[in-house]
Design a protein around this motif. Structure first.
Motif, PDB file in Angstrom:
ATOM      1  N   SER A  39      16.731 -12.142 -15.189  1.00  0.00           N
ATOM      2  CA  SER A  39      17.258 -11.021 -15.952  1.00  0.00           C
ATOM      3  C   SER A  39      17.184 -11.319 -17.455  1.00  0.00           C
ATOM      4  O   SER A  39      16.760 -10.463 -18.248  1.00  0.00           O
ATOM      5  N   PHE A  40      17.559 -12.539 -17.871  1.00  0.00           N
ATOM      6  CA  PHE A  40      17.458 -12.865 -19.301  1.00  0.00           C
ATOM      7  C   PHE A  40      16.002 -12.846 -19.757  1.00  0.00           C
ATOM      8  O   PHE A  40      15.686 -12.337 -20.843  1.00  0.00           O
ATOM      9  N   GLU A  41      15.104 -13.384 -18.920  1.00  0.00           N
ATOM     10  CA  GLU A  41      13.683 -13.392 -19.292  1.00  0.00           C
ATOM     11  C   GLU A  41      13.182 -11.965 -19.524  1.00  0.00           C
ATOM     12  O   GLU A  41      12.438 -11.695 -20.470  1.00  0.00           O
ATOM     13  N   ARG A  42      13.602 -11.061 -18.665  1.00  0.00           N
ATOM     14  CA  ARG A  42      13.177  -9.662 -18.791  1.00  0.00           C
ATOM     15  C   ARG A  42      13.710  -9.060 -20.103  1.00  0.00           C
ATOM     16  O   ARG A  42      12.983  -8.433 -20.864  1.00  0.00           O
ATOM     17  N   GLN A  43      14.988  -9.299 -20.360  1.00  0.00           N
ATOM     18  CA  GLN A  43      15.603  -8.717 -21.562  1.00  0.00           C
ATOM     19  C   GLN A  43      15.032  -9.318 -22.841  1.00  0.00           C
ATOM     20  O   GLN A  43      14.824  -8.618 -23.831  1.00  0.00           O
ATOM     21  N   PHE A  44      14.784 -10.639 -22.831  1.00  0.00           N
ATOM     22  CA  PHE A  44      14.315 -11.270 -24.069  1.00  0.00           C
ATOM     23  C   PHE A  44      12.847 -10.910 -24.341  1.00  0.00           C
ATOM     24  O   PHE A  44      12.458 -10.724 -25.499  1.00  0.00           O
ATOM     25  N   ALA A  45      12.048 -10.770 -23.274  1.00  0.00           N
ATOM     26  CA  ALA A  45      10.656 -10.323 -23.448  1.00  0.00           C
ATOM     27  C   ALA A  45      10.664  -8.941 -24.087  1.00  0.00           C
ATOM     28  O   ALA A  45       9.929  -8.671 -25.044  1.00  0.00           O
ATOM     29  N   CYS A  53       8.294 -13.592 -20.633  1.00  0.00           N
ATOM     30  CA  CYS A  53       9.202 -14.620 -21.166  1.00  0.00           C
ATOM     31  C   CYS A  53       9.442 -15.626 -20.049  1.00  0.00           C
ATOM     32  O   CYS A  53       9.683 -15.236 -18.894  1.00  0.00           O
ATOM     33  N   ILE A  54       9.341 -16.904 -20.389  1.00  0.00           N
ATOM     34  CA  ILE A  54       9.548 -17.977 -19.414  1.00  0.00           C
ATOM     35  C   ILE A  54      10.655 -18.879 -19.950  1.00  0.00           C
ATOM     36  O   ILE A  54      10.486 -19.525 -20.986  1.00  0.00           O
ATOM     37  N   GLY A  55      11.786 -18.911 -19.277  1.00  0.00           N
ATOM     38  CA  GLY A  55      12.900 -19.739 -19.718  1.00  0.00           C
ATOM     39  C   GLY A  55      12.612 -21.205 -19.448  1.00  0.00           C
ATOM     40  O   GLY A  55      12.101 -21.558 -18.374  1.00  0.00           O
ATOM     41  N   VAL A  56      12.918 -22.060 -20.416  1.00  0.00           N
ATOM     42  CA  VAL A  56      12.755 -23.509 -20.240  1.00  0.00           C
ATOM     43  C   VAL A  56      14.015 -24.208 -20.754  1.00  0.00           C
ATOM     44  O   VAL A  56      14.967 -23.554 -21.175  1.00  0.00           O
ATOM     45  N   ALA A  57      14.002 -25.547 -20.732  1.00  0.00           N
ATOM     46  CA  ALA A  57      15.233 -26.306 -20.980  1.00  0.00           C
ATOM     47  C   ALA A  57      15.644 -26.355 -22.443  1.00  0.00           C
ATOM     48  O   ALA A  57      16.823 -26.483 -22.753  1.00  0.00           O
ATOM     49  N   ASN A  58      14.691 -26.275 -23.368  1.00  0.00           N
ATOM     50  CA  ASN A  58      15.007 -26.386 -24.801  1.00  0.00           C
ATOM     51  C   ASN A  58      13.778 -26.006 -25.616  1.00  0.00           C
ATOM     52  O   ASN A  58      12.697 -25.772 -25.061  1.00  0.00           O
ATOM     53  N   GLY A  59      13.937 -25.989 -26.937  1.00  0.00           N
ATOM     54  CA  GLY A  59      12.848 -25.563 -27.813  1.00  0.00           C
ATOM     55  C   GLY A  59      11.702 -26.563 -27.877  1.00  0.00           C
ATOM     56  O   GLY A  59      10.532 -26.167 -27.924  1.00  0.00           O
ATOM     57  N   ALA A 195      12.818 -21.025 -24.440  1.00  0.00           N
ATOM     58  CA  ALA A 195      11.948 -20.069 -23.764  1.00  0.00           C
ATOM     59  C   ALA A 195      10.605 -19.994 -24.470  1.00  0.00           C
ATOM     60  O   ALA A 195      10.472 -20.428 -25.621  1.00  0.00           O
ATOM     61  N   VAL A 196       9.631 -19.445 -23.750  1.00  0.00           N
ATOM     62  CA  VAL A 196       8.333 -19.105 -24.345  1.00  0.00           C
ATOM     63  C   VAL A 196       8.138 -17.613 -24.145  1.00  0.00           C
ATOM     64  O   VAL A 196       8.466 -17.078 -23.077  1.00  0.00           O
ATOM     65  N   THR A 197       7.624 -16.914 -25.165  1.00  0.00           N
ATOM     66  CA  THR A 197       7.185 -15.539 -24.963  1.00  0.00           C
ATOM     67  C   THR A 197       5.677 -15.480 -25.215  1.00  0.00           C
ATOM     68  O   THR A 197       5.150 -16.216 -26.059  1.00  0.00           O
ATOM     69  N   THR A 198       4.995 -14.625 -24.461  1.00  0.00           N
ATOM     70  CA  THR A 198       3.538 -14.496 -24.580  1.00  0.00           C
ATOM     71  C   THR A 198       3.086 -13.196 -23.923  1.00  0.00           C
ATOM     72  O   THR A 198       3.811 -12.627 -23.102  1.00  0.00           O
ATOM     73  N   GLN A 234      23.389 -20.916 -18.605  1.00  0.00           N
ATOM     74  CA  GLN A 234      22.992 -20.637 -19.994  1.00  0.00           C
ATOM     75  C   GLN A 234      22.309 -19.267 -20.086  1.00  0.00           C
ATOM     76  O   GLN A 234      22.506 -18.529 -21.058  1.00  0.00           O
ATOM     77  N   ALA A 235      21.503 -18.916 -19.072  1.00  0.00           N
ATOM     78  CA  ALA A 235      20.823 -17.616 -19.083  1.00  0.00           C
ATOM     79  C   ALA A 235      21.852 -16.481 -19.086  1.00  0.00           C
ATOM     80  O   ALA A 235      21.711 -15.492 -19.823  1.00  0.00           O
TER      81      ALA A 235
END
Ligand SMILES: *Cc1c(COP(=O)(O)O)cnc(C)c1O
Length: 362
Positions: A39-45, A53-59, A195-198, A234-235
């Protein structure tokens, strides 16, 4: 005391939503890669106007995993600003690549696009654009160069949540963008998150595998992956805070506008004021030739400040191979920069007091 950053106060308006989110995840019985992350990936994309958007552990992992996924030949070079944050440079070497530092533009503190051409060799494969302090790099010039030399562009957007550019939003201005949700960022979790966005579907698919042992199907491993997952807790917290990001960035702009208008100490160099409403003012960075004296003076009058950053990457012990190189602009900057308190929780009275005190410094 006005602390440089008071995370408790910054998160105060979100406390009820955060508690609800924590309770929901706690009760769900599902803690890794579930509905909250999706859900967070969808909203942040959607927020970044990007397809994936792909959630990961840190920047740091977000940057490193993208560079690994691109699978450049050993010895490939990645261009990055001489005043980048150390994590930007670490990601390049963690991916087995070579950082090539390029000096900043002293007007913007961002990589100087007119110097990039001279740094491109036949081994160059990518340009990393660090949107430092909350302002987007000159992406039109950089993307033109990237196109001409067939290079990838990776945005380090860890300080630029919501930043605008004429052609779109940070996170959708290159081939991929890496995000950190470290607690102090404009959109911050209550722990580590990234996260990564692409818009690249195949990159998105690879990253989903790479963050999870290189596996897209349980116990089937296509890559030598990492454990770099964004967790459900965290998400859920980030989803609770995201709807308020624009409003909080607007409050940051209001404070920045006030500083820019009212700070009149002639020895101070102010940050660029030409894009107040596009920048997200992650940091408000001034320069002063006697920076350390100014910092001590502010501290004595109850005002916290910070330095971003005291030492440039080429002067760090971790990178002896960069020590021979000369970056006078980066060196000068690191000796003079000072970050003033700027966050959505700061009151008008506090801002006025900070301005008064700084204007009296001689
Ligand atoms: C914070 C930050 C990072 C690293 O993010 P982490 O989540 O701390 O790993 C990378 N680049 C920049 C510019 C940052 O500000």
């Amino acid at each position: 005391m006005i602390p440089f950053l008071d995370l408790k106060r910054i998160n105060e308006p979100h406390q009820i939503a955060i508690q609800t989110a924590i309770e929901r995840v706690s009760q769900s019985g599902w803690y890794i890669l579930g509905r909250e992350v999706e859900s967070f990936e969808r909203q942040f994309a959607q927020y970044c106007q990007s397809d994936y958007c792909i959630g990961v552990a840190n920047g740091l992992d977000a940057l490193t995993l993208v560079l690994k996924a691109w699978n450049f030949p050993v010895g490939s070079e990645v261009i990055v600003a001489s005043n980048a944050y150390i994590a930007s440079v670490l990601s390049i070497t963690h991916a087995g690549l070579t950082p090539v530092l390029v000096e900043l533009d002293p007007q913007t503190y961002l990589i100087d696009p007119t110097r990039i051409g001279a740094a491109i060799t036949e081994r160059t494969r990518a340009i990393m654009t660090v949107h430092l302090y909350g302002r987007c790099c000159d992406m039109d010039s950089i993307n033109r160069l990237a196109q001409r030399y067939n290079l990838k562009v990776l945005e380090d957007a860890a300080q630029a949540h919501g930043a605008l550019y004429p052609s779109g939003r940070a996170g959708n201005l290159g081939d991929a963008a890496a995000w950190s949700f470290y607690p102090s960022k404009n959109l911050g979790a209550l722990g580590d998150a990234g996260a990564v966005t692409t818009n690249d579907e195949s990159l998105a698919r690879q990253l989903r595998a790479l963050r999870n042992y290189g596996s897209s199907q349980k116990y089937v491993n296509d890559y030598r992956g990492h454990n770099s997952r964004l967790d459900e807790l965290q998400a859920a917290i980030l989803s609770a805070k995201l709807p308020f990001l624009d409003q909080e960035n607007n409050r940051r702009r209001e404070i920045a506008r006030h500083y820019l208008r009212e700070l009149k100490n002639p020895a101070i160099t102010l940050p660029p004021a030409d894009q107040i409403t596009q920048d997200v003012w992650h940091l408000f960075v001034i320069r002063h030739p006697r920076r350390d004296a100014l910092r001590a003076y502010l501290h004595d009058r109850g005002i916290g400040s910070d330095i971003h950053y005291p030492t440039p990457p080429h002067r760090q012990k971790a990178y002896p191979e960069l020590a021979q190189l000369s970056f006078p602009l980066a060196d000068a900057l690191h000796g003079e920069v000072l970050s003033l308190p700027l966050n959505p929780a700061l009151t008008d009275d506090e801002v006025a007091y900070i301005v008064d005190v700084i204007n009296q410094f001689t």
